[in-house]
Design a protein around this motif. Structure first.
Motif, PDB file in Angstrom:
ATOM      1  N   ILE A   1      -7.916  13.276  64.766  1.00 13.87           N
ATOM      2  CA  ILE A   1      -7.350  14.489  64.425  1.00 13.87           C
ATOM      3  C   ILE A   1      -8.476  15.486  63.720  1.00 13.87           C
ATOM      4  CG2 ILE A   1      -5.817  15.642  62.608  1.00 13.87           C
ATOM      5  CD1 ILE A   1      -4.148  13.042  62.563  1.00 13.87           C
ATOM      6  N   SER A   2      -9.306  14.951  62.962  1.00 16.86           N
ATOM      7  CA  SER A   2     -10.584  15.796  62.475  1.00 16.86           C
ATOM      8  C   SER A   2     -11.200  16.533  63.584  1.00 16.86           C
ATOM      9  CB  SER A   2     -11.112  15.057  61.416  1.00 16.86           C
ATOM     10  OG  SER A   2     -11.670  13.962  61.959  1.00 16.86           O
ATOM     11  N   PHE A   3     -11.437  15.450  64.481  1.00 15.68           N
ATOM     12  CA  PHE A   3     -12.278  15.958  65.841  1.00 15.68           C
ATOM     13  C   PHE A   3     -11.679  17.049  66.376  1.00 15.68           C
ATOM     14  CE2 PHE A   3     -12.213  15.567  70.307  1.00 15.68           C
ATOM     15  CZ  PHE A   3     -13.810  15.788  70.560  1.00 15.68           C
ATOM     16  N   VAL A   4     -10.247  17.091  66.829  1.00 11.53           N
ATOM     17  CA  VAL A   4      -9.737  18.273  67.361  1.00 11.53           C
ATOM     18  C   VAL A   4      -9.775  19.485  66.480  1.00 11.53           C
ATOM     19  CG1 VAL A   4      -7.418  19.044  68.336  1.00 11.53           C
ATOM     20  CG2 VAL A   4      -8.275  16.811  68.613  1.00 11.53           C
ATOM     21  N   ALA A   5      -9.315  19.131  65.140  1.00 12.87           N
ATOM     22  CA  ALA A   5      -9.415  20.420  64.557  1.00 12.87           C
ATOM     23  C   ALA A   5     -10.738  21.160  64.318  1.00 12.87           C
ATOM     24  CB  ALA A   5      -8.904  19.883  62.799  1.00 12.87           C
ATOM     25  N   ALA A   6     -11.685  20.267  64.000  1.00 11.57           N
ATOM     26  CA  ALA A   6     -13.177  20.789  63.963  1.00 11.57           C
ATOM     27  C   ALA A   6     -13.525  21.442  65.171  1.00 11.57           C
ATOM     28  CB  ALA A   6     -14.150  19.536  63.592  1.00 11.57           C
ATOM     29  N   LEU A   7     -13.164  20.939  66.208  1.00 15.89           N
ATOM     30  CA  LEU A   7     -13.658  21.368  67.640  1.00 15.89           C
ATOM     31  C   LEU A   7     -13.163  23.180  67.542  1.00 15.89           C
ATOM     32  CD1 LEU A   7     -15.472  21.064  69.897  1.00 15.89           C
ATOM     33  CD2 LEU A   7     -13.411  20.101  71.115  1.00 15.89           C
ATOM     34  N   ILE A   8     -11.721  22.892  67.382  1.00 16.64           N
ATOM     35  CA  ILE A   8     -11.187  24.403  67.395  1.00 16.64           C
ATOM     36  C   ILE A   8     -11.862  25.347  66.578  1.00 16.64           C
ATOM     37  CG2 ILE A   8      -8.994  25.672  66.907  1.00 16.64           C
ATOM     38  CD1 ILE A   8      -7.452  23.014  68.181  1.00 16.64           C
ATOM     39  N   ALA A   9     -11.741  24.839  65.117  1.00 18.89           N
ATOM     40  CA  ALA A   9     -12.481  25.753  64.063  1.00 18.89           C
ATOM     41  C   ALA A   9     -13.834  25.948  64.478  1.00 18.89           C
ATOM     42  CB  ALA A   9     -12.230  24.926  62.814  1.00 18.89           C
ATOM     43  N   LEU A  10     -14.349  25.142  65.027  1.00 21.71           N
ATOM     44  CA  LEU A  10     -16.136  25.743  65.344  1.00 21.71           C
ATOM     45  C   LEU A  10     -16.077  26.733  66.228  1.00 21.71           C
ATOM     46  CD1 LEU A  10     -18.901  25.092  64.707  1.00 21.71           C
ATOM     47  CD2 LEU A  10     -18.763  23.098  66.302  1.00 21.71           C
ATOM     48  N   LYS A  11     -15.149  26.534  67.400  1.00 22.43           N
ATOM     49  CA  LYS A  11     -15.091  27.567  68.610  1.00 22.43           C
ATOM     50  C   LYS A  11     -14.739  28.924  67.870  1.00 22.43           C
ATOM     51  CE  LYS A  11     -14.321  24.462  72.664  1.00 22.43           C
ATOM     52  NZ  LYS A  11     -13.320  24.259  73.734  1.00 22.43           N
ATOM     53  N   LEU A  12     -13.693  28.915  67.312  1.00 21.57           N
ATOM     54  CA  LEU A  12     -13.115  30.188  66.365  1.00 21.57           C
ATOM     55  C   LEU A  12     -14.267  30.849  65.491  1.00 21.57           C
ATOM     56  CD1 LEU A  12      -9.493  29.423  65.675  1.00 21.57           C
ATOM     57  CD2 LEU A  12     -10.238  30.769  67.656  1.00 21.57           C
ATOM     58  N   MET A  13     -14.827  30.024  64.860  1.00 22.53           N
ATOM     59  CA  MET A  13     -15.900  30.542  64.058  1.00 22.53           C
ATOM     60  C   MET A  13     -16.991  31.288  64.779  1.00 22.53           C
ATOM     61  SD  MET A  13     -18.395  29.101  61.011  1.00 22.53           S
ATOM     62  CE  MET A  13     -19.371  28.539  61.878  1.00 22.53           C
ATOM     63  N   MET A  14     -17.722  30.547  65.784  1.00 18.67           N
ATOM     64  CA  MET A  14     -18.696  31.122  66.451  1.00 18.67           C
ATOM     65  C   MET A  14     -18.265  32.395  67.110  1.00 18.67           C
ATOM     66  SD  MET A  14     -21.126  28.865  65.475  1.00 18.67           S
ATOM     67  CE  MET A  14     -22.478  29.399  66.420  1.00 18.67           C
ATOM     68  N   ARG A  15     -17.048  32.468  67.613  1.00 21.12           N
ATOM     69  CA  ARG A  15     -16.696  33.738  68.171  1.00 21.12           C
ATOM     70  C   ARG A  15     -16.587  34.660  67.313  1.00 21.12           C
ATOM     71  NH1 ARG A  15     -12.166  31.352  72.762  1.00 21.12           N
ATOM     72  NH2 ARG A  15     -13.884  30.164  73.958  1.00 21.12           N
ATOM     73  N   PHE A  16     -16.135  34.278  66.275  1.00 21.98           N
ATOM     74  CA  PHE A  16     -15.786  35.199  65.023  1.00 21.98           C
ATOM     75  C   PHE A  16     -16.931  35.926  64.723  1.00 21.98           C
ATOM     76  CE2 PHE A  16     -14.125  36.043  60.607  1.00 21.98           C
ATOM     77  CZ  PHE A  16     -13.295  37.137  60.802  1.00 21.98           C
ATOM     78  N   LEU A  17     -18.143  35.363  64.676  1.00 15.86           N
ATOM     79  CA  LEU A  17     -19.221  35.701  64.136  1.00 15.86           C
ATOM     80  C   LEU A  17     -19.830  36.997  65.096  1.00 15.86           C
ATOM     81  CD1 LEU A  17     -21.099  32.785  62.628  1.00 15.86           C
ATOM     82  CD2 LEU A  17     -19.888  34.613  61.175  1.00 15.86           C
ATOM     83  N   ALA A  18     -19.387  37.009  66.236  1.00 18.39           N
ATOM     84  CA  ALA A  18     -19.957  37.975  67.291  1.00 18.39           C
ATOM     85  C   ALA A  18     -19.435  39.338  66.628  1.00 18.39           C
ATOM     86  CB  ALA A  18     -19.428  37.625  68.580  1.00 18.39           C
ATOM     87  N   ALA A  19     -18.359  39.286  65.993  1.00 19.02           N
ATOM     88  CA  ALA A  19     -18.001  40.617  65.699  1.00 19.02           C
ATOM     89  C   ALA A  19     -17.776  40.998  64.188  1.00 19.02           C
ATOM     90  CB  ALA A  19     -16.588  40.959  66.452  1.00 19.02           C
ATOM     91  N   VAL A  20     -17.686  39.800  63.347  1.00 19.49           N
ATOM     92  CA  VAL A  20     -17.432  40.131  61.849  1.00 19.49           C
ATOM     93  C   VAL A  20     -18.369  39.425  61.016  1.00 19.49           C
ATOM     94  CG1 VAL A  20     -15.716  39.660  60.182  1.00 19.49           C
ATOM     95  CG2 VAL A  20     -14.852  40.271  62.681  1.00 19.49           C
ATOM     96  N   SER A  21     -18.484  39.579  59.869  1.00 18.03           N
ATOM     97  CA  SER A  21     -19.604  39.010  59.003  1.00 18.03           C
ATOM     98  C   SER A  21     -18.931  37.864  58.443  1.00 18.03           C
ATOM     99  CB  SER A  21     -20.069  39.829  57.931  1.00 18.03           C
ATOM    100  OG  SER A  21     -18.824  40.373  56.968  1.00 18.03           O
ATOM    101  N   PHE A  22     -19.691  37.343  57.372  1.00 17.06           N
ATOM    102  CA  PHE A  22     -19.154  36.011  56.551  1.00 17.06           C
ATOM    103  C   PHE A  22     -18.287  36.776  55.495  1.00 17.06           C
ATOM    104  CE2 PHE A  22     -23.100  34.322  58.334  1.00 17.06           C
ATOM    105  CZ  PHE A  22     -22.460  33.067  59.171  1.00 17.06           C
ATOM    106  N   THR A  23     -18.175  37.784  55.330  1.00 15.08           N
ATOM    107  CA  THR A  23     -17.164  38.464  54.065  1.00 15.08           C
ATOM    108  C   THR A  23     -15.934  37.787  54.058  1.00 15.08           C
ATOM    109  OG1 THR A  23     -18.524  40.458  54.354  1.00 15.08           O
ATOM    110  CG2 THR A  23     -16.340  40.313  53.170  1.00 15.08           C
ATOM    111  N   PRO A  24     -14.904  37.451  54.988  1.00 14.31           N
ATOM    112  CA  PRO A  24     -13.650  36.864  54.673  1.00 14.31           C
ATOM    113  C   PRO A  24     -13.907  35.472  54.065  1.00 14.31           C
ATOM    114  CG  PRO A  24     -13.633  37.915  56.986  1.00 14.31           C
ATOM    115  CD  PRO A  24     -15.191  37.808  56.428  1.00 14.31           C
ATOM    116  N   TYR A  25     -15.097  34.806  54.436  1.00 12.61           N
ATOM    117  CA  TYR A  25     -15.084  33.432  53.690  1.00 12.61           C
ATOM    118  C   TYR A  25     -15.711  33.638  52.229  1.00 12.61           C
ATOM    119  CZ  TYR A  25     -15.518  32.229  58.686  1.00 12.61           C
ATOM    120  OH  TYR A  25     -15.248  31.893  59.976  1.00 12.61           O
ATOM    121  N   VAL A  26     -16.301  34.638  51.962  1.00  7.63           N
ATOM    122  CA  VAL A  26     -16.759  35.042  50.851  1.00  7.63           C
ATOM    123  C   VAL A  26     -15.599  35.359  49.795  1.00  7.63           C
ATOM    124  CG1 VAL A  26     -17.949  36.713  49.208  1.00  7.63           C
ATOM    125  CG2 VAL A  26     -19.186  35.724  51.384  1.00  7.63           C
TER     126      VAL A  26
END
Length: 267
Positions: free
Chosen positions: A226-251
């Motif tokens: 389960i963690s493998f699938v969840a991590a893969l999805i989260a990782l893909k989304l974050m790397m795509r997210f960084l192309a347009a947005v900063s780290f401010t939402p995480y902050v």
């Protein structure tokens, strides 16, 4: 352990491992805030294995390059990109291994698992991440990584042994201060996670050999999947997210969670 409990913990680990919001803090907080049974070290190791496989799959080209460079590194040659990357990853992993052993031997690792500590680190390192993201330039790429950078990021990674700091958050912060652009700062952070999770998993697994049983193994397999699938999805989304947005939402998330935890801890 009930299946729903394993499912929730695996999702928490998978989603938060590579986001700069501290997976270890969320795993510690889950039983404290819900009153459910602590999952124990065995399941923690299993869900980390799942996230390890996810990051290795996502960065499979970098991993393959490092693997091809290991023979050159073994011969003391650093003239290939793979050998150089393998060497720098090893250097960056040394500080966290040494400090991790010190914390384990002295027992300090258990004393830092409090809600107050996590609240302060969530809040404090959230502010530091924001400062690094705003002050850091966007000039450097991962290919320009140097020995000095590896040492500096290794020290940032060691600091992240304090629960709530976030391994990815600390290394991304360090990389942004060093001038790496957002995407490559995250890339270096993720690649650094591979030997670190491996080393942590091996050290912890050695403590579990004598207590291993079939039920624990099955729980671990489910959690890792389960963690493998969840991590893969989260990782893909974050790397795509960084192309347009900063780290401010995480902050913002870190600061809000930190304030809530401190309110609970001191209320």
């Amino acid at each position: 352990m009930p299946l729903y409990h394993i499912f929730i913990l695996a999702l928490i680990q998978g989603i938060t491992e590579f986001l700069p919001i501290s997976s270890s803090a969320h795993l510690i907080l889950f039983p404290q805030l819900t009153g459910l049974q602590d999952q124990g070290v065995a399941l923690d190791v299993s869900v980390h294995v799942g996230t390890l496989l996810a990051v290795m799959l996502y960065f499979r080209q970098d991993v393959a390059q490092v693997w091809r460079g290991l023979p050159d590194l073994a011969r003391g040659r650093l003239d290939s990109p793979g050998a150089r990357m393998a060497f720098l990853l090893i250097v960056a992993t040394i500080p966290v291994i040494l400090l991790g052993l010190v914390l384990k031997v002295t027992g300090l690792v258990d004393s830092m698992r409090s809600m107050a500590v996590i609240g302060w680190t969530m809040l404090g390192f959230g502010v530091v991440l924001y400062a690094a993201d705003k002050m850091g330039s966007e000039q450097r790429r991962a290919e320009s990584w140097t020995l000095r950078d590896a040492v500096v990021l290794g020290l940032w990674q060691a600091v992240a042994l304090i629960p709530g700091t976030s391994r990815s958050g600390a290394t991304i912060t360090g990389a942004r201060f060093l001038g790496f652009e957002r995407h490559d700062a995250a890339r270096l952070s993720m690649l650094m996670s591979i030997p670190t999770i491996m080393a942590s998993g091996v050290l912890t697994a050695l403590d579990l050999v004598e207590t291993a049983n079939a039920r624990a193994a099955l729980d671990g397999l489910i959690g890792a999947s389960i963690s493998f699938v969840a991590a893969l999805i989260a990782l893909k989304l974050m790397m795509r997210f960084l192309a347009a947005v900063s780290f401010t939402p995480y902050v913002i998330y870190r600061i809000v969670l930190g304030v809530v935890l401190l309110w609970i801890a001191y209320a």
